[in-house]
Write a protein that holds these residues in place. Structure first.
Motif, PDB file in Angstrom:
ATOM      1  N   PRO A 391       0.571  -0.853   0.370  1.00  0.00           N
ATOM      2  CA  PRO A 391      -0.191  -0.100   0.012  1.00  0.00           C
ATOM      3  C   PRO A 391       1.526   1.212  -0.035  1.00  0.00           C
ATOM      4  N   LEU A 392       0.001   2.291  -0.649  1.00  0.00           N
ATOM      5  CA  LEU A 392       1.228   3.695  -0.647  1.00  0.00           C
ATOM      6  C   LEU A 392       0.150   4.656   0.475  1.00  0.00           C
ATOM      7  N   LEU A 393       0.624   4.540   1.547  1.00  0.00           N
ATOM      8  CA  LEU A 393       0.159   5.483   2.995  1.00  0.00           C
ATOM      9  C   LEU A 393       0.111   6.974   2.689  1.00  0.00           C
ATOM     10  N   ILE A 394      -0.781   7.088   2.925  1.00  0.00           N
ATOM     11  CA  ILE A 394      -1.057   8.791   2.866  1.00  0.00           C
ATOM     12  C   ILE A 394      -1.993   8.771   4.037  1.00  0.00           C
ATOM     13  N   VAL A 395      -1.290   9.864   5.173  1.00  0.00           N
ATOM     14  CA  VAL A 395      -2.441  10.902   6.768  1.00  0.00           C
ATOM     15  C   VAL A 395      -2.146  11.477   6.931  1.00  0.00           C
ATOM     16  N   HIS A 396      -3.443  12.568   6.380  1.00  0.00           N
ATOM     17  CA  HIS A 396      -3.430  13.817   6.699  1.00  0.00           C
ATOM     18  C   HIS A 396      -4.820  14.587   7.591  1.00  0.00           C
ATOM     19  N   GLN A 397      -3.735  15.519   8.439  1.00  0.00           N
ATOM     20  CA  GLN A 397      -5.225  15.939   9.434  1.00  0.00           C
ATOM     21  C   GLN A 397      -5.479  17.159   8.323  1.00  0.00           C
ATOM     22  N   PRO A 398      -7.124  16.749   8.131  1.00  0.00           N
ATOM     23  CA  PRO A 398      -6.883  17.677   7.583  1.00  0.00           C
ATOM     24  C   PRO A 398      -7.900  19.227   7.763  1.00  0.00           C
ATOM     25  N   ILE A 399      -6.971  20.270   7.226  1.00  0.00           N
ATOM     26  CA  ILE A 399      -6.784  21.767   7.764  1.00  0.00           C
ATOM     27  C   ILE A 399      -8.208  22.431   7.090  1.00  0.00           C
ATOM     28  N   LYS A 400      -9.301  22.943   8.778  1.00  0.00           N
ATOM     29  CA  LYS A 400     -10.576  23.012   8.077  1.00  0.00           C
ATOM     30  C   LYS A 400     -10.519  24.850   8.372  1.00  0.00           C
ATOM     31  N   GLU A 401      -9.929  24.951   8.745  1.00  0.00           N
ATOM     32  CA  GLU A 401      -9.448  26.874   8.937  1.00  0.00           C
ATOM     33  C   GLU A 401      -8.836  27.718   8.925  1.00  0.00           C
ATOM     34  N   ALA A 402      -8.306  29.151   7.983  1.00  0.00           N
ATOM     35  CA  ALA A 402      -7.036  29.666   7.980  1.00  0.00           C
ATOM     36  C   ALA A 402      -8.012  31.317   7.598  1.00  0.00           C
ATOM     37  N   ALA A 403      -6.780  32.255   8.029  1.00  0.00           N
ATOM     38  CA  ALA A 403      -7.124  33.111   7.684  1.00  0.00           C
ATOM     39  C   ALA A 403      -6.910  34.170   6.325  1.00  0.00           C
ATOM     40  N   THR A 404      -7.908  35.008   6.061  1.00  0.00           N
ATOM     41  CA  THR A 404      -6.961  35.253   4.158  1.00  0.00           C
ATOM     42  C   THR A 404      -5.453  35.659   4.492  1.00  0.00           C
ATOM     43  N   ASN A 405      -4.909  36.089   3.174  1.00  0.00           N
ATOM     44  CA  ASN A 405      -3.857  36.156   2.935  1.00  0.00           C
ATOM     45  C   ASN A 405      -2.482  35.670   3.384  1.00  0.00           C
ATOM     46  N   THR A 406      -3.085  34.578   4.020  1.00  0.00           N
ATOM     47  CA  THR A 406      -2.036  33.743   4.489  1.00  0.00           C
ATOM     48  C   THR A 406      -1.148  32.138   4.256  1.00  0.00           C
ATOM     49  N   SER A 407      -0.485  31.758   4.638  1.00  0.00           N
ATOM     50  CA  SER A 407       0.021  30.729   3.917  1.00  0.00           C
ATOM     51  C   SER A 407       0.272  29.903   4.462  1.00  0.00           C
ATOM     52  N   VAL A 408      -0.765  28.326   4.324  1.00  0.00           N
ATOM     53  CA  VAL A 408      -1.608  27.166   5.255  1.00  0.00           C
ATOM     54  C   VAL A 408      -0.359  26.212   5.071  1.00  0.00           C
ATOM     55  N   ALA A 409       0.159  25.151   5.856  1.00  0.00           N
ATOM     56  CA  ALA A 409       0.638  24.359   5.452  1.00  0.00           C
ATOM     57  C   ALA A 409       0.064  23.301   6.157  1.00  0.00           C
ATOM     58  N   ILE A 410       0.435  22.448   5.029  1.00  0.00           N
ATOM     59  CA  ILE A 410       0.087  21.522   4.398  1.00  0.00           C
ATOM     60  C   ILE A 410       0.831  19.866   4.928  1.00  0.00           C
ATOM     61  N   HIS A 411       0.294  19.249   5.770  1.00  0.00           N
ATOM     62  CA  HIS A 411       1.222  18.349   6.304  1.00  0.00           C
ATOM     63  C   HIS A 411       1.279  16.788   5.903  1.00  0.00           C
ATOM     64  N   ALA A 412       1.776  15.835   5.386  1.00  0.00           N
ATOM     65  CA  ALA A 412       1.574  14.829   5.586  1.00  0.00           C
ATOM     66  C   ALA A 412       2.296  13.735   6.304  1.00  0.00           C
ATOM     67  N   MET A 413       1.826  12.262   6.719  1.00  0.00           N
ATOM     68  CA  MET A 413       2.590  11.427   6.492  1.00  0.00           C
ATOM     69  C   MET A 413       2.422  10.151   5.174  1.00  0.00           C
ATOM     70  N   ILE A 414       3.550  10.004   4.716  1.00  0.00           N
ATOM     71  CA  ILE A 414       3.436   9.299   2.769  1.00  0.00           C
ATOM     72  C   ILE A 414       4.211   8.103   3.406  1.00  0.00           C
ATOM     73  N   LYS A 415       4.151   7.457   3.455  1.00  0.00           N
ATOM     74  CA  LYS A 415       5.195   5.749   3.545  1.00  0.00           C
ATOM     75  C   LYS A 415       4.895   4.807   1.848  1.00  0.00           C
ATOM     76  N   HIS A 416       5.645   4.078   1.468  1.00  0.00           N
ATOM     77  CA  HIS A 416       5.736   3.085   0.890  1.00  0.00           C
ATOM     78  C   HIS A 416       7.147   2.308   1.035  1.00  0.00           C
ATOM     79  N   GLU A 417       7.055   1.056   0.925  1.00  0.00           N
ATOM     80  CA  GLU A 417       7.846  -0.280   1.104  1.00  0.00           C
ATOM     81  C   GLU A 417       9.046   0.189   0.330  1.00  0.00           C
ATOM     82  N   SER A 418       8.892   0.451  -1.241  1.00  0.00           N
ATOM     83  CA  SER A 418       9.601   0.586  -1.951  1.00  0.00           C
ATOM     84  C   SER A 418      10.379   2.506  -2.053  1.00  0.00           C
ATOM     85  N   GLY A 419       9.511   2.968  -0.811  1.00  0.00           N
ATOM     86  CA  GLY A 419      10.228   4.471  -0.980  1.00  0.00           C
ATOM     87  C   GLY A 419       9.383   5.956  -1.727  1.00  0.00           C
ATOM     88  N   ILE A 420       9.283   7.276  -1.115  1.00  0.00           N
ATOM     89  CA  ILE A 420       8.435   8.326  -1.848  1.00  0.00           C
ATOM     90  C   ILE A 420       9.760   8.614  -3.036  1.00  0.00           C
TER      91      ILE A 420
END
Length: 580
Positions: A391-420
């Protein structure tokens, strides 16, 4: 199966003949009176030792990518099973257990079902309730070798109890069985739900059926010993158990609850004070007060109304245990039970709201010809899934809210047996058609990150994550992307409001050596303190600039629940982390 006779089922295209027992009705999900009389003398244990997997494992979550759907073809329910197979073959391979392949094949073909992805397994069987007796998918070291884990089935049905071994032999997948020694665990798939990350849910039936005086002849085990078996065989580190419900005769949690993702519980709702409503509500309150999701945040609870009978009866007034939560996710399709149009429409709409982009397929389980629900089960009960190889595993907690005029950081844990090889965030402003791309960077371990912008007019932002492994395998999360995606609610916030919403939850969480937080342009200077559950201060520092990401090192001797306090012009914000 005793004396046989022929029974015709009228369908749209043709009548197909099946062999049905003249002496026995289909076995219900619960015990028959005859089974109760023989259960104490039935041989539930196996004489051959089966050790647990040789390395740490991770149980697959039900929403992960599926290679096989398994069903047992009970000829009393051909139309229900035909609809399940018809929907599933578009998503994966379907293994059908039957000793009458010719008739089943003819019936499916005549009714327009493509058999390309169908695999017939010629094996004896006892009942249709494959969820309860089939094996569960685990992966060595999170995304490595795939295996099945089989518990002792809690019914005196010998053919059903060995079905997981037949599935394993057919697919060439290793299998581990809790069948002997002190690992002789009785359990059932309907009373099991996992987030794929070490957390699992059950009713206290799991304790009762392995306790002193159990009718299965298995060794007496306390809760700690049960948890140890589940950790060894399933990789479960947090096994959440709730009191059984007074009107649910089988005490399987899939009849009133379902995990939709790592942090969302879909729960059946009854009118106030009716049937199991009060106990369900108490159980959910217990979960929220004592447990957190993998992300260290409270579980989100979404409710879906449980339908009564046509006369308005619920389980406390002799109504069947009708439920919409007893559903199966098969890759990009969700199979849900239906009962009657007056209530089904709202349930379908609720699933479409909670799982946008998925194909929702409703199947009637409450009609005169095929009243499956009368036997105490629905769609989840008669289906089971086997996860994909590597399996290609992607784990991410969705971002629900943010302010205007900002940069939102998106994080995820991503794994595969062969590497990403690569990972990206695809994003767009709501109302636009084209997707923008932001390349994710490897931050540490298996954690990847990218930033996406919000505009100045309050327009919401839609996004999804896609990754490719070194092997060439690619996958998106949500699995249905770009048809389905997450949405960030963009709004104008005060300094205090933005600080509360802008300082992210800890990641990873639970944590070991270090933990990070996104500060999302909250602004500094600010003080950062770490305290334990007793209020003792373990760490203190001041940072000049609150923008960006902060990573805190956690001492080896710290353990348990820790609190990180951020304080500045915006006020005070506290985040909780779990230190292993």
């Amino acid at each position: 199966m005793g004396q046989l006779y022929s029974k015709c089922f009228l369908c749209i295209f043709a009548c197909i003949t099946f062999n049905i027992s003249a002496q026995e009705l289909p076995l219900p999900k619960g015990f028959t009176s005859a089974e109760r009389n023989v259960v104490s003398g039935f041989a539930f244990r196996n004489a051959m030792m089966t050790p647990p997997p040789p390395s740490a494992v991770r149980t697959a979550a039900e929403w992960e990518e599926v290679e096989y759907l398994v069903v047992t073809w009970d000829p009393w329910y051909p139309n229900i099973l035909r609809q399940i197979v018809q929907a599933a073959v578009a998503e994966c391979k379907v293994i059908i257990t039957t000793e009458d392949e010719a008739s089943v094949s003819a019936y499916l073909t005549t009714n327009g079902v493509d058999l390309t992805n169908v695999i017939f397994m010629n094996a004896p069987w006892d009942s249709i309730w494959t969820r309860d007796y089939s094996g569960n998918t685990v992966y060595m070291n999170d995304v490595g070798e795939r295996a099945l884990v089989d518990w002792i089935y809690n019914r005196p049905r010998p053919n059903d109890n060995v079905m997981p071994s037949a599935h394993a032999a057919l697919t060439g997948i290793p299998i581990y069985v809790t069948d002997s020694g002190l690992n002789d665990l009785v359990n059932t798939g309907g009373n099991w739900m996992s987030d794929g990350l070490g957390n699992a849910f059950a009713s206290e039936l799991i304790i009762e059926e392995n306790d002193e005086g159990n009718p299965y002849g298995v060794s007496v085990k306390n809760e700690e010993q049960i948890d140890g078996i589940m950790a060894s065989y399933m990789g479960i580190t947090n096994y959440i158990k709730m009191p059984t419900l007074p009107y649910d005769g089988i005490h399987h949690i899939d009849m009133h609850m379902k995990l939709l993702d790592e942090e969302t519980l879909l729960v059946s709702r009854y009118p106030p004070g009716v049937a199991d409503g009060p106990q369900i509500e108490a159980n959910i309150e217990y979960v929220l007060a004592n447990h957190v999701s993998h992300f260290g945040t409270p579980y989100k609870v979404e409710w879906i109304d449980a339908p009564p009978s046509t006369s308005g009866a619920f389980p406390d007034t002799n109504g069947y245990y009708r439920t919409y939560s007893n559903a199966t996710i098969v890759n990009k399709t969700v199979l849900i039970p239906l009962y009657r149009p007056q209530t089904d429409g709202a349930a379908i709409a609720r699933y479409q709201e909670l799982m946008p982009g998925y194909t929702i397929v409703g199947i009637d389980v409450d009609n005169a010809d095929e009243a499956l629900i009368a036997s105490s089960g629905a769609i989840h009960c008669i289906t089971h899934t086997i996860g994909v190889h590597e399996p290609l595993l992607i784990v991410h907690q969705p971002i629900k809210e943010a302010a205007t005029n900002t940069s939102v950081a998106i994080h995820a844990m991503i794994k595969h047996e062969s590497g990403i090889a690569s990972a990206k965030v695809f994003w767009r402003n709501e109302g636009t058609a084209e997707w923008n791309e932001a390349t994710m960077a490897l931050v540490e371990g298996d954690n990847w990150s990218a930033n996406i912008p919000t505009g100045n007019d309050g327009t919401d932002v839609e996004y999804y994550i896609a990754a490719q492994a070194n092997s060439g395998k690619s996958l998106a999360r949500p699995l249905v992307a770009p048809a389905g995606f997450w949405t960030i609610n963009v709004e104008v916030l005060s300094t205090e409001e933005w600080a509360v919403k802008g300082i992210s939850a800890a990641y990873p969480n639970p944590a070991q050596g270090s933990v990070s937080f996104d500060l999302n342009q909250v602004g500094g200077p600010m003080s950062v303190k770490i305290t334990n559950i007793l209020g003792q201060q373990l760490y203190s520092n001041t940072i000049a600039d609150g923008n960006g990401t902060i990573t805190l090192q956690l001492a080896d001797h710290w353990s348990g629940t820790l609190f990180v306090t951020f304080e500045g012009r915006f006020g005070k914000v506290v985040r909780k982390i779990l230190k292993g």
